[in-house]
Enzyme design. Sequence first.
Site, PDB file in Angstrom:
ATOM      1  N   HIS A 285       0.839  -1.209   0.000  1.00  0.00           N
ATOM      2  CA  HIS A 285       0.000   0.000   0.000  1.00  0.00           C
ATOM      3  C   HIS A 285       0.873   1.258   0.000  1.00  0.00           C
ATOM      4  O   HIS A 285       0.451   2.298   0.491  1.00  0.00           O
ATOM      5  CB  HIS A 285      -0.948   0.036   1.198  1.00  0.00           C
ATOM      6  CG  HIS A 285      -1.719  -1.231   1.406  1.00  0.00           C
ATOM      7  ND1 HIS A 285      -3.004  -1.412   0.939  1.00  0.00           N
ATOM      8  CD2 HIS A 285      -1.365  -2.402   2.000  1.00  0.00           C
ATOM      9  CE1 HIS A 285      -3.420  -2.637   1.264  1.00  0.00           C
ATOM     10  NE2 HIS A 285      -2.434  -3.255   1.893  1.00  0.00           N
TER      11      HIS A 285
ATOM     12  N   SER B 101      17.068  19.764 -16.806  1.00  0.00           N
ATOM     13  CA  SER B 101      15.945  20.656 -17.114  1.00  0.00           C
ATOM     14  C   SER B 101      16.489  21.912 -17.776  1.00  0.00           C
ATOM     15  O   SER B 101      17.573  22.365 -17.440  1.00  0.00           O
ATOM     16  CB  SER B 101      15.225  21.017 -15.818  1.00  0.00           C
ATOM     17  OG  SER B 101      14.533  22.237 -15.966  1.00  0.00           O
TER      18      SER B 101
ATOM     19  N   LYS C 223      18.080  20.073 -11.500  1.00  0.00           N
ATOM     20  CA  LYS C 223      17.335  18.855 -11.805  1.00  0.00           C
ATOM     21  C   LYS C 223      18.149  17.774 -12.495  1.00  0.00           C
ATOM     22  O   LYS C 223      18.983  18.049 -13.345  1.00  0.00           O
ATOM     23  CB  LYS C 223      16.139  19.192 -12.695  1.00  0.00           C
ATOM     24  CG  LYS C 223      15.142  20.089 -12.014  1.00  0.00           C
ATOM     25  CD  LYS C 223      14.033  19.317 -11.378  1.00  0.00           C
ATOM     26  CE  LYS C 223      13.155  18.759 -12.449  1.00  0.00           C
ATOM     27  NZ  LYS C 223      11.869  18.345 -11.975  1.00  0.00           N
TER      28      LYS C 223
ATOM     29  N   GLU D   1      10.972   7.096 -17.001  1.00  0.00           N
ATOM     30  CA  GLU D   1       9.642   7.671 -17.253  1.00  0.00           C
ATOM     31  C   GLU D   1       9.112   7.224 -18.617  1.00  0.00           C
ATOM     32  O   GLU D   1       7.928   6.923 -18.777  1.00  0.00           O
ATOM     33  CB  GLU D   1       9.699   9.187 -17.193  1.00  0.00           C
ATOM     34  CG  GLU D   1       9.962   9.724 -15.792  1.00  0.00           C
ATOM     35  CD  GLU D   1      10.282  11.209 -15.828  1.00  0.00           C
ATOM     36  OE1 GLU D   1       9.348  12.006 -15.767  1.00  0.00           O
ATOM     37  OE2 GLU D   1      11.467  11.569 -15.943  1.00  0.00           O
TER      38      GLU D   1
END
Length: 458
Positions: free
Chosen positions: A156, A277, A283, A290
């Site tokens: 969970h 980025s 970043k 992804e």
Amino acid sequence: MEKPWSGRFTEDTDSFVEEFTESVSFDRELALEDIAQDIAHVKTLEKAGILSKEEAQKIIEGLKEVEREIKEGKFPWKRSLEDVHMNIEARLTEKIGKVGGKLHTGRSRNDQVTTDEKLFLKREIKEILDLLRDLRVKLIKKAEKTVDVIVPAYTHLQRAQPIRFAHYLLAYREMFLKDGGRFLDAYRRLDELPLGSGAVAGVDFPLDRFFTAELLGFNRLTRNSIYATADRDFVAEVLFACALTGAHLSRLAEDLIIWASEEFGFVDLPDKLCTGSSIMPQKKNPDVLELIRGKTGRLYGNLVALLTVLKGLPTAYNRDLQEDKEPLFDSLKTLKGSLIGMAKVIEGMEVNEERTIKCAGGFTLVTDMANYLVQKGVPFREAHHIVGRIVSYLIQKKKTPEEATLEELKDFSPLFEEDIFDILTPSAVADRRKTYGGTARERVLKMIEVAKKEEGIT
Ligand code: ARG
């Protein structure tokens, strides 16, 4: 441009129709399989006495020339010739003259196209099996290095119990092993020759299909000509295997993306696999992961697209079946890319074990506190309740279970003794999971050995 089938037509094909119905822009992917099939077919026609030895030789030589052109990127593909099959046949005739027109004797594009696809898939599936194996080997190698790295397992997405990181990696190795099994299973089922089924009813020339199958390396023959030309189940099976492998890749990617965040800080991804980025200099984005997660969308979409094409089709060949190819080619290409990407990530990532062990302790240990009482004769439900009260007390006191004193614990149950603190460490808790398939160190080590043996590595 004159079409191979234009005899009964009195008008040229509308140019929109030519563009709308063509498949050569994508089915040229099957060109080499088509030529291999052509050559086997010519030999079969010769064996049946339909082509003379000289004719067969001339056609085969012509086909080899066409093959060379394709490999060198010099083949003049023509949209007006519709598909890969008619392009190759027309080019052959251009090169060797009228005898080229004998190639398509005793054959239909209906048995031809599915034969090409099966040949093509046999090659592609082998490639995917190799890539899956490579990923599994990378997981095993990383597992060997992380047997002593303790991380929290989540259920969970809440901290559940401490495990060995190697145990986590081996979970994915199991999934990718089953995926390989599904591809292999699809391979074995599709390994039968459709050629010789004709358009739908079989062929009226005495073709020795067993001979053709042997030439092309098929294990068996399709046993019903309607089935042979109607069937795209083998494409659906491969698309499903791609989709489910994609699901596994996507879940693994999701874990690693979360774990690479500053909040978790469990893993560090290699710079060379991340991107920056354009606006935020700090970043380091996990784009490969992804995209692996994102591309799973098309793997599902391609499966659903084909299943939808198949639903409600009248039996045997219909032109709708041409719509099987783009989803298939796309899924294979997508999956291969994702498998390569994931293998690179697994190989290059580092695990921050100081950070993971910190998160693996604390309240993840209290299941074992309850089991301690169980071993002293307390029924599990009662032990669970006692420890629940301890948890509530400790939260109030802003303490972790390791920081509790024996006196405090004795307030909840007199059965607690000093030895409770020996078992209240993340690695001790992990190592108590000794059941077959559990996370105890000795089990994990044994499973790594088993896995290495199965993959044939040392
Ligand atoms: N391009 C077609 C396909 O991919 C080949 C078979 C066409 N057969 C036919 N009778 N029109 O399915």
